[in-house]
Design an enzyme around this catalytic site. Structure first.
Site, PDB file in Angstrom:
ATOM      1  N   ASP A 141       0.837  -1.199   0.000  1.00  0.00           N
ATOM      2  CA  ASP A 141       0.000   0.000   0.000  1.00  0.00           C
ATOM      3  C   ASP A 141       0.871   1.248   0.000  1.00  0.00           C
ATOM      4  O   ASP A 141       0.552   2.243   0.665  1.00  0.00           O
ATOM      5  CB  ASP A 141      -0.922  -0.023   1.225  1.00  0.00           C
ATOM      6  CG  ASP A 141      -2.008   1.033   1.151  1.00  0.00           C
ATOM      7  OD1 ASP A 141      -2.540   1.434   2.220  1.00  0.00           O
ATOM      8  OD2 ASP A 141      -2.339   1.494   0.029  1.00  0.00           O
ATOM      9  N   LYS A 144       2.953   3.230  -6.077  1.00  0.00           N
ATOM     10  CA  LYS A 144       2.566   2.137  -6.978  1.00  0.00           C
ATOM     11  C   LYS A 144       3.713   1.677  -7.876  1.00  0.00           C
ATOM     12  O   LYS A 144       3.749   0.527  -8.278  1.00  0.00           O
ATOM     13  CB  LYS A 144       1.338   2.548  -7.800  1.00  0.00           C
ATOM     14  CG  LYS A 144       0.205   3.137  -6.943  1.00  0.00           C
ATOM     15  CD  LYS A 144      -0.104   2.304  -5.700  1.00  0.00           C
ATOM     16  CE  LYS A 144      -0.803   3.117  -4.609  1.00  0.00           C
ATOM     17  NZ  LYS A 144      -0.715   2.429  -3.282  1.00  0.00           N
ATOM     18  N   ASP A 169      -3.179  -2.893  -2.538  1.00  0.00           N
ATOM     19  CA  ASP A 169      -4.209  -1.850  -2.613  1.00  0.00           C
ATOM     20  C   ASP A 169      -4.028  -1.033  -3.892  1.00  0.00           C
ATOM     21  O   ASP A 169      -2.952  -0.996  -4.488  1.00  0.00           O
ATOM     22  CB  ASP A 169      -4.122  -0.937  -1.384  1.00  0.00           C
ATOM     23  CG  ASP A 169      -5.319   0.005  -1.280  1.00  0.00           C
ATOM     24  OD1 ASP A 169      -5.177   1.079  -0.679  1.00  0.00           O
ATOM     25  OD2 ASP A 169      -6.397  -0.324  -1.836  1.00  0.00           O
ATOM     26  N   GLU A 199     -11.215   4.566  -1.324  1.00  0.00           N
ATOM     27  CA  GLU A 199     -11.667   4.911   0.028  1.00  0.00           C
ATOM     28  C   GLU A 199     -12.480   6.216   0.040  1.00  0.00           C
ATOM     29  O   GLU A 199     -12.114   7.212  -0.573  1.00  0.00           O
ATOM     30  CB  GLU A 199     -10.470   5.039   0.991  1.00  0.00           C
ATOM     31  CG  GLU A 199      -9.321   5.891   0.503  1.00  0.00           C
ATOM     32  CD  GLU A 199      -8.242   5.088  -0.209  1.00  0.00           C
ATOM     33  OE1 GLU A 199      -8.556   4.015  -0.752  1.00  0.00           O
ATOM     34  OE2 GLU A 199      -7.097   5.519  -0.236  1.00  0.00           O
TER      35      GLU A 199
HETATM   36  O1  LIG Z   1      -5.120   4.314  -1.217  1.00  0.00           O
HETATM   37  C1  LIG Z   1      -4.398   5.285  -1.870  1.00  0.00           C
HETATM   38  C2  LIG Z   1      -5.016   6.270  -2.637  1.00  0.00           C
HETATM   39  C3  LIG Z   1      -4.244   7.253  -3.290  1.00  0.00           C
HETATM   40  C4  LIG Z   1      -4.924   8.293  -4.105  1.00  0.00           C
HETATM   41  C5  LIG Z   1      -4.496   9.619  -4.065  1.00  0.00           C
HETATM   42  C6  LIG Z   1      -5.143  10.599  -4.806  1.00  0.00           C
HETATM   43  C7  LIG Z   1      -6.242  10.233  -5.596  1.00  0.00           C
HETATM   44  F1  LIG Z   1      -6.875  11.182  -6.300  1.00  0.00           F
HETATM   45  C8  LIG Z   1      -6.675   8.920  -5.649  1.00  0.00           C
HETATM   46  C9  LIG Z   1      -6.018   7.950  -4.898  1.00  0.00           C
HETATM   47  C10 LIG Z   1      -2.860   7.250  -3.149  1.00  0.00           C
HETATM   48  C11 LIG Z   1      -2.217   6.259  -2.374  1.00  0.00           C
HETATM   49  C12 LIG Z   1      -0.819   6.231  -2.198  1.00  0.00           C
HETATM   50  C13 LIG Z   1      -0.250   5.246  -1.421  1.00  0.00           C
HETATM   51  C14 LIG Z   1      -1.073   4.275  -0.839  1.00  0.00           C
HETATM   52  N1  LIG Z   1      -2.406   4.269  -0.986  1.00  0.00           N
HETATM   53  C15 LIG Z   1      -2.998   5.251  -1.728  1.00  0.00           C
HETATM   54 MG   LIG Z   2      -3.901   2.677  -0.566  1.00  0.00          MG
END
Ligand SMILES: Oc1cc(-c2ccc(F)cc2)cc2cccnc12
Ligand SMILES: [Mg+2]
Length: 214
Positions: A141, A144, A169, A199
């Site tokens: 998580d 990426k 994730d 989320e």
């Molecule tokens: O669950 C996550 C979501 C996002 C995220 C950030 C901005 C957005 F517009 C959409 C999704 C980044 C992550 C970075 C690291 C671990 N998890 C993440």
């Molecule tokens: Mg995440």
């Protein structure tokens, strides 16, 4: 002076959760991120899928890459059997300092080792530093573009065993296309996709579960 988002999340936990009650910490973070400000916790929809995979695996050794505020560390650690250990890796020291306090507030600090640094540097040190032979469960998580190199590193360092479960994730949003390509076309893994949403939003996202076959 301006607070950071992780600091505001910690304040919400201290205000609305019960010390030593992990479920109330999880609820307090989810309520704050639903009603006050979005934050990149795995959240309650994907978090329930995480719970079911952790409960099914019942791991003794867990590695989490990407602690952030400690939300998923609390979710995972609250389900672990006595004597089981979660090692969670956070790159950003200021964020790690907040996560440490949230993990302690939940009362599950004895099950969690929070390590500051980059996954690429720390994975090769896991055996010598923490006496780990292999991990039973790994939650990816973090950033990426690290999913593939870190998975390869875990293989090369002998930290996966027959049956190790990897759960990733954000494979749709922000997306980890190279990871999906790598893991789904690799006969050393058996993979399954769990559809969900980003989320606290209606945006499509999901978790990829992969079992290492040895
Ligand atoms: O669950 C996550 C979501 C996002 C995220 C950030 C901005 C957005 F517009 C959409 C999704 C980044 C992550 C970075 C690291 C671990 N998890 C993440
Ligand atoms: Mg995440």
């Amino acid at each position: 002076t301006q607070t950071t988002r992780p600091q505001r999340i910690l304040k919400a936990v201290q205000k609305n959760a019960t010390k030593g009650d992990p479920d109330s910490v999880i609820s307090a973070i989810d309520h704050y991120c639903k009603h006050s400000e979005w934050a990149m916790n795995v959240g309650d929809e994907k978090g329930s899928i995480l719970d079911s995979v952790v409960s099914e695996v019942n791991p003794s050794t867990v590695l989490e890459l990407g602690t952030y505020c400690g939300y998923s560390a609390v979710r995972i650690a609250r389900l672990l059997s006595p004597g089981s250990k979660l090692i969670t890796v956070e790159f950003n020291p200021a964020i790690a300092a907040i996560a440490k306090q949230i993990i302690a507030y939940a009362g599950i600090q004895d099950k969690v080792t929070l390590v500051e640094g980059s996954s690429g540097d720390l994975i090769p040190k896991m055996k010598e530093c923490f006496g780990i032979t292999s991990f039973d469960f790994i939650f990816l998580d973090h950033w990426k573009d690290r999913y593939v190199p870190d998975t390869k590193l875990l293989e090369e360092c002998g930290l996966l065993r027959k049956g190790t479960v990897l759960l990733a994730d954000n494979v749709i949003c922000p997306g980890a296309p190279e990871y999906l390509k790598y893991i789904r076309n690799n006969r050393r893994y058996e993979s399954r996709y769990y559809p969900a949403h980003l989320e606290y939003t209606k945006v499509e996202d999901g978790l990829e579960k992969s079992i290492f076959l040895g």
